[in-house]
Design a protein around this motif. Sequence first.
Motif, PDB file in Angstrom:
ATOM      1  N   ILE A   1       0.831  -1.203   0.000  1.00  0.00           N
ATOM      2  CA  ILE A   1       0.000   0.000   0.000  1.00  0.00           C
ATOM      3  C   ILE A   1       0.866   1.254   0.000  1.00  0.00           C
ATOM      4  CG2 ILE A   1      -1.685   1.291   1.354  1.00  0.00           C
ATOM      5  CD1 ILE A   1      -2.832  -1.375   2.270  1.00  0.00           C
ATOM      6  N   ALA A   2       1.950   1.250   0.777  1.00  0.00           N
ATOM      7  CA  ALA A   2       2.823   2.427   0.845  1.00  0.00           C
ATOM      8  C   ALA A   2       3.486   2.713  -0.496  1.00  0.00           C
ATOM      9  CB  ALA A   2       3.878   2.229   1.927  1.00  0.00           C
ATOM     10  N   VAL A   3       3.961   1.670  -1.163  1.00  0.00           N
ATOM     11  CA  VAL A   3       4.609   1.875  -2.473  1.00  0.00           C
ATOM     12  C   VAL A   3       3.595   2.369  -3.498  1.00  0.00           C
ATOM     13  CG1 VAL A   3       5.800   0.699  -4.351  1.00  0.00           C
ATOM     14  CG2 VAL A   3       6.404   0.181  -1.978  1.00  0.00           C
ATOM     15  N   PHE A   4       2.404   1.800  -3.505  1.00  0.00           N
ATOM     16  CA  PHE A   4       1.392   2.223  -4.474  1.00  0.00           C
ATOM     17  C   PHE A   4       0.952   3.673  -4.219  1.00  0.00           C
ATOM     18  CE2 PHE A   4      -2.947   2.737  -5.985  1.00  0.00           C
ATOM     19  CZ  PHE A   4      -2.853   2.258  -7.285  1.00  0.00           C
ATOM     20  N   MET A   5       0.764   4.032  -2.953  1.00  0.00           N
ATOM     21  CA  MET A   5       0.358   5.398  -2.648  1.00  0.00           C
ATOM     22  C   MET A   5       1.452   6.403  -2.980  1.00  0.00           C
ATOM     23  SD  MET A   5      -1.828   4.998   0.875  1.00  0.00           S
ATOM     24  CE  MET A   5      -2.235   6.750   0.868  1.00  0.00           C
ATOM     25  N   ARG A   6       2.714   5.991  -2.861  1.00  0.00           N
ATOM     26  CA  ARG A   6       3.807   6.887  -3.272  1.00  0.00           C
ATOM     27  C   ARG A   6       3.768   7.136  -4.768  1.00  0.00           C
ATOM     28  NH1 ARG A   6       6.527   9.491  -5.736  1.00  0.00           N
ATOM     29  NH2 ARG A   6       8.770   9.908  -5.646  1.00  0.00           N
ATOM     30  N   ILE A   7       3.468   6.085  -5.550  1.00  0.00           N
ATOM     31  CA  ILE A   7       3.415   6.251  -7.006  1.00  0.00           C
ATOM     32  C   ILE A   7       2.181   7.068  -7.405  1.00  0.00           C
ATOM     33  CG2 ILE A   7       3.240   5.004  -9.187  1.00  0.00           C
ATOM     34  CD1 ILE A   7       4.738   2.697  -7.867  1.00  0.00           C
ATOM     35  N   ALA A   8       1.058   6.824  -6.737  1.00  0.00           N
ATOM     36  CA  ALA A   8      -0.181   7.494  -7.122  1.00  0.00           C
ATOM     37  C   ALA A   8      -0.207   8.960  -6.693  1.00  0.00           C
ATOM     38  CB  ALA A   8      -1.381   6.762  -6.527  1.00  0.00           C
TER      39      ALA A   8
ATOM     40  N   PRO B   1      10.694  11.223   2.529  1.00  0.00           N
ATOM     41  CA  PRO B   1      12.098  11.227   2.985  1.00  0.00           C
ATOM     42  C   PRO B   1      12.613   9.819   3.231  1.00  0.00           C
ATOM     43  CG  PRO B   1      10.625  11.983   4.730  1.00  0.00           C
ATOM     44  CD  PRO B   1       9.788  11.871   3.487  1.00  0.00           C
ATOM     45  N   ALA B   2      13.924   9.736   3.404  1.00  0.00           N
ATOM     46  CA  ALA B   2      14.539   8.409   3.594  1.00  0.00           C
ATOM     47  C   ALA B   2      14.115   7.764   4.901  1.00  0.00           C
ATOM     48  CB  ALA B   2      16.065   8.541   3.542  1.00  0.00           C
TER      49      ALA B   2
ATOM     50  N   ALA C   1       7.461  10.981  10.112  1.00  0.00           N
ATOM     51  CA  ALA C   1       8.245  11.476   8.973  1.00  0.00           C
ATOM     52  C   ALA C   1       7.484  11.450   7.655  1.00  0.00           C
ATOM     53  CB  ALA C   1       9.519  10.643   8.821  1.00  0.00           C
ATOM     54  N   ARG C   2       6.285  10.945   7.632  1.00  0.00           N
ATOM     55  CA  ARG C   2       5.548  10.807   6.377  1.00  0.00           C
ATOM     56  C   ARG C   2       5.037  12.152   5.893  1.00  0.00           C
ATOM     57  NH1 ARG C   2      -0.396   8.042   5.851  1.00  0.00           N
ATOM     58  NH2 ARG C   2      -0.672   8.343   3.609  1.00  0.00           N
ATOM     59  N   GLN C   3       5.161  12.373   4.602  1.00  0.00           N
ATOM     60  CA  GLN C   3       4.637  13.564   3.947  1.00  0.00           C
ATOM     61  C   GLN C   3       3.326  13.214   3.270  1.00  0.00           C
ATOM     62  OE1 GLN C   3       6.040  16.531   4.271  1.00  0.00           O
ATOM     63  NE2 GLN C   3       7.814  15.736   5.382  1.00  0.00           N
ATOM     64  N   VAL C   4       2.278  13.954   3.606  1.00  0.00           N
ATOM     65  CA  VAL C   4       0.940  13.678   3.096  1.00  0.00           C
ATOM     66  C   VAL C   4       0.617  14.658   1.989  1.00  0.00           C
ATOM     67  CG1 VAL C   4      -1.496  13.425   3.683  1.00  0.00           C
ATOM     68  CG2 VAL C   4       0.254  12.841   5.361  1.00  0.00           C
ATOM     69  N   ALA C   5       0.032  14.152   0.903  1.00  0.00           N
ATOM     70  CA  ALA C   5      -0.368  15.011  -0.215  1.00  0.00           C
ATOM     71  C   ALA C   5      -1.600  15.808   0.171  1.00  0.00           C
ATOM     72  CB  ALA C   5      -0.648  14.171  -1.457  1.00  0.00           C
TER      73      ALA C   5
END
Length: 353
Positions: free
Chosen positions: A75-82, A88-89, A306-310
Motif C-alpha cells: 500500500i505504501a509503495v502504491f500510494m507513493r506512485i499514485a 524522505p529516507a 516522517a511521512r509527507q501527506v499530499a
Amino acid sequence: MVLAETLTYFFGGLSLAMALEGLQGMRRCLQPLRYLAFMPASLAYSWAGFMTYPAIKGFGASQFYLLAQLRVAIIAVFMRIASHVRQPANVWISLLQLVLGMIVLVWYKAGAVAGEVGCHFLPAHALRPAGSEGETQEGEEQVSFMLSFAAMVGVIVTSAFGTLYLERQLKASSKDPLFVQLHQLNAAGLTGALMVAMRRANEPDVSDAHPGMELDSDVPTAAPDEESPYLLPLRVALSVSCVVARGALNGSVLKKLDALTKGLIDVTAIVLCTVIQVLAQGRQTDVTAMGLQMMMLLSVLGFVSARQVAPPPARCDEPRTPRTPRELLPLRSKSKGSKWPWEVQLEQVPKAL
C-alpha cells in the motif's frame, strides 16, 4: 463464515437504509451502477476471505495476522506512485524495519514457541518419525506448507488491492452513508459466497461414499459433547458479530483517513494486544518477542512522524474560490489634432472626385 459476513452486510445495510429513509433509502441502495463500481473490491475481499482459512490452518492465528500486515508495504509503495509525493529516507527505513520485524517475529515464534502459539508447522525433528512413514508425512507437510504459503500470499495481495480500491470508492461516493456503501460493496461477494456454498452442499460426504468403511479401533474417538449443538451457533454468532464490527470500523477509517493509516492501526493493535495480555492476563512471554514488537511500534511511530501527506484533492461539490478577473488593456482614446487612419485616407482623395 464468508457467506454469513456478506449476508449481514448486504441485508443489514439495506434494512438500516429502509428504516431511516424508507423507500428513498431502498432506491439509494439498489443501484446497479454502484454494484459494478464496488465489484472489484468485493471480489478481492471475498477471495481473501476464502484464502484466510487455509492460511490460518497452516500458520496459526497469530502468525497469520502478523504476516497479513505485510500489505502495508504494498500500500505504501502504491500510494507513493499514485500521489507523486516524495517521501524522505526515514519513511522508507521505518517501513523496511517494520516489515523485517514482522517477518523475524513470525519466524521466531514458529521456530521457538510453535506449540504454544498454535502454529501447525512444528520443527522438523518433532514431526519426523523413523522409517518410510516419516518421509511420507514430511512430504505431506511440505505440500500443506506450500498451499498455506500460496494462500497467505494471495491474502496479502488481494487484501492490499481491495483496501486501496475500496478507499477510492468510499471517498468517491462520500455523500452516501457507510451502511449503504457496505451494502453495495458486498453485493458481488454475496453472489460468489452463495455459489461456493451451493457447490459445497452438493459435494458427497466421505462417509456416504464409503458406507462400508469402519473406523480403526486403535484410534481414540472423541466423546460426544452434549453442549456442542448449543455452543456452536453462539460461537458463530459471536464470530460474525466481531467480523462485521471490524468491517464497519475499517470502512469508517478508510472513508475518513486512508488505507495506509488503516494498516498502521492494525500493526499497532497487535502490539497493544500483546502488552495487554502480558500485563493484565499474566501471559508468559520472552524478551526477544517483546523486543521485536517494541521495534515494530517504534517503526510505526517513525513512519507516521516522517511521512509527507499530499494535499486532499478538491471535490466537485465544494465551492471554488472565484478567480480574479483578468485585467483588460485600456482603450486608446483619440488625442487632439490626431486623425484616425480612415480620415487620413479620405484626405488623400482629390476633391474633384
